[in-house]
Design a protein around this motif. Structure first.
Motif, PDB file in Angstrom:
ATOM      1  N   SER A   1       0.826  -1.204   0.000  1.00 51.50           N
ATOM      2  CA  SER A   1       0.000   0.000   0.000  1.00 51.50           C
ATOM      3  C   SER A   1       0.863   1.259   0.000  1.00 51.50           C
ATOM      4  O   SER A   1       1.964   1.274   0.565  1.00 51.50           O
TER       5      SER A   1
ATOM      6  N   ASP B   1     -13.876  -2.325  -7.307  1.00 49.18           N
ATOM      7  CA  ASP B   1     -13.616  -0.939  -7.696  1.00 49.18           C
ATOM      8  C   ASP B   1     -13.105  -0.880  -9.131  1.00 49.18           C
ATOM      9  O   ASP B   1     -13.105  -1.878  -9.855  1.00 49.18           O
TER      10      ASP B   1
ATOM     11  N   GLU C   1      -6.620   8.752  -2.228  1.00 58.07           N
ATOM     12  CA  GLU C   1      -8.061   8.578  -2.380  1.00 58.07           C
ATOM     13  C   GLU C   1      -8.433   7.106  -2.567  1.00 58.07           C
ATOM     14  O   GLU C   1      -9.377   6.614  -1.960  1.00 58.07           O
ATOM     15  N   SER C   2      -7.693   6.400  -3.401  1.00 61.81           N
ATOM     16  CA  SER C   2      -7.961   4.978  -3.626  1.00 61.81           C
ATOM     17  C   SER C   2      -6.724   4.330  -4.229  1.00 61.81           C
ATOM     18  O   SER C   2      -5.842   5.010  -4.761  1.00 61.81           O
ATOM     19  N   GLU C   3      -6.695   2.983  -4.161  1.00 62.88           N
ATOM     20  CA  GLU C   3      -5.587   2.249  -4.758  1.00 62.88           C
ATOM     21  C   GLU C   3      -6.000   0.790  -4.946  1.00 62.88           C
ATOM     22  O   GLU C   3      -6.912   0.292  -4.276  1.00 62.88           O
TER      23      GLU C   3
ATOM     24  N   GLN D   1      -4.988   6.555  -6.886  1.00 63.81           N
ATOM     25  CA  GLN D   1      -5.616   7.857  -7.134  1.00 63.81           C
ATOM     26  C   GLN D   1      -5.340   8.776  -5.960  1.00 63.81           C
ATOM     27  O   GLN D   1      -5.652   8.431  -4.811  1.00 63.81           O
TER      28      GLN D   1
END
Length: 441
Positions: free
Chosen positions: A22, A137, A114-116, A107
């Motif tokens: 992450s 997603d 925001e997201s990954e 993102q």
């Protein structure tokens, strides 16, 4: 977004432990030096004032000690503030973080994450597993198309791509993923360290480009000289086969195995030590006929169930019956020990099994050292969808197995071989090797 993570301290990976790749550590709130300085202001004040008082009364040595403590604390806070901005990354983890950033799998908005894509990895002595999770997603669409990219960023050889589902323990929901397995050293065969006890995928990968699909014709002819690695392949195939499950009325039923081993070799021993029902395996001609007749009777039973079903484009496993596999080791020894009538009757039963195998979720796995036309009925061989040979075949064996002697070059390493899927052009593969007790719980 360009990541600057080089120079950050690395931690080591523990073998068999799953780690997240992450980018979140890069977006942790900054730890400001002056904020920490205010937090420890009372310590500085005490040291400074104490030093002045000690100096005024003639204790210059103690004053120096007090100011030295203040200086050391100052240095500690500077170091802490710097390291707080540099999260620690592990080997492989750093490569995967860069890979996600370079390939649009993250993102960032307003300086925050925001997201990954959700990616985990585990390192083993000779291989690395990477799991790309399907979380629903926008990153899910490419989950099964990351092999070449990962191969390039890790600098390792991709040997397997497979689908899986987490168990969902501890109140967590099961999650689907695509797993990529890489060899650390190119050219090495895969060492299997863990396999699922239950798997409802109804297909499994042997190596890159070699998938066994139990909803298709999974009957096979396997050959190879002694020491070429037939046991590597055969035992991997059997363990992956029996782990497959079909759920009916809320009950998961495992695929079932039947075995005939006229020489009572390792396959026979495997059946004994694993506690298989005694009627499922044998070595004598009488036991071989009893097993084949039972298997043949199941053909009629399943055919009736299949014909009554109104479902289209389906196989019996889709109707709740588990896949079945009949394995015949040392086929040449078995068939040559029979008289003419026995052989004709036995081959007739095998022929009926392989002809209806795909629809009825039943398969036949014939293992021979050197396949010869006089030992294996031509009609039976024509219905064995997959041909596998371990080692470098002679021109005669190549013609018998693949219908051609124009084959890809393979090495002499144990487990190296060739496979023809659905009568297609033969490709090379490496049979996996077990690295101990492989079944996960």
């Amino acid at each position: 977004m360009m990541l600057n993570i080089f120079g950050r301290r690395e931690l080591n990976n523990e073998f068999g432990v799953w780690y997240s790749a992450s980018l979140q550590p890069l977006f942790t709130p900054d730890v400001h030096f002056f904020g920490m300085l205010r937090h420890y202001s009372w310590v500085f004040s005490t040291c400074f004032v104490g030093g002045l008082i000690l100096g005024a009364i003639g204790h210059s040595f103690m004053m120096m000690i007090a100011w030295l403590v203040a200086l050391c604390l100052f240095g500690f806070l500077v170091r802490k503030a710097v390291l707080a901005r540099k999260p620690k990354f592990r080997p492989i983890q750093k490569d995967l973080v860069i890979y996600k950033d370079d390939n649009g799998l993250v993102q960032v908005s307003d300086g925050g994450l925001e997201s990954e894509a959700v990616i985990y990895y585990a390192e083993y002595p000779r291989q690395v597993d990477v799991r790309y999770f399907k979380t629903g997603d926008r990153y899910q669409a490419g989950a099964d198309k990351q092999g070449e990219l990962l191969e390039a960023v890790l600098g390792m050889e991709l040997v397997r791509q497979s689908d899986g589902v987490t168990k969902g323990e501890g109140g967590k929901k099961p999650m689907q993923y695509v797993q990529y397995t890489f060899n650390k050293q190119r050219g090495e065969h895969e060492v299997v360290s863990a396999l699922p006890v239950e798997d409802d995928a109804m297909k499994f990968d042997v190596s890159r480009g070699f998938t066994v699909d139990l909803r298709k014709n999974y009957s096979q002819l396997v050959s190879g000289a002694s020491g070429a690695g037939k046991s590597y392949y055969t035992y991997y195939y059997l363990t992956r086969f029996i782990s497959q499950t079909v759920t009916s009325d809320g009950i998961a039923r495992h695929a079932e195995l039947f075995a005939i081993d006229p020489k009572m070799s390792d396959l026979y021993k495997l059946c004994q030590v694993t506690g298989m029902p005694r009627e499922h395996y044998g070595s004598t001609n009488a036991e071989a006929f009893a097993i084949a007749k039972r298997f043949r009777a199941e053909v009629d039973r399943r055919k009736e169930i299949y014909n009554k079903s109104t479902a289209f484009d389906t196989v019996v496993a889709d109707l709740g019956l588990p896949p079945l596999l009949l394995v015949i080791e040392e086929f040449s020894s078995l068939i040559t020990s029979m008289d003419k009538k026995q052989r004709a009757d036995f081959e007739a039963m095998l022929m009926q099994i392989v002809q209806m195998g795909r629809q009825l979720s039943m398969g036949l796995l014939i293992v021979m050292q050197s396949p010869k036309s006089e030992d294996l009925n031509t009609s039976i061989r024509a219905n064995l969808a997959t041909a596998v040979h371990l080692g470098v075949p002679t021109p005669q064996v190549a013609q018998m197995m693949f219908g051609t002697s124009d084959l890809p070059a393979i090495g002499s390493e144990k487990g190296a071989g060739l496979v023809s899927l659905e009568k297609g052009a033969p490709i090379k593969f490496r049979a996996p090797e077990f690295g101990g007790d492989v079944f996960s719980t």
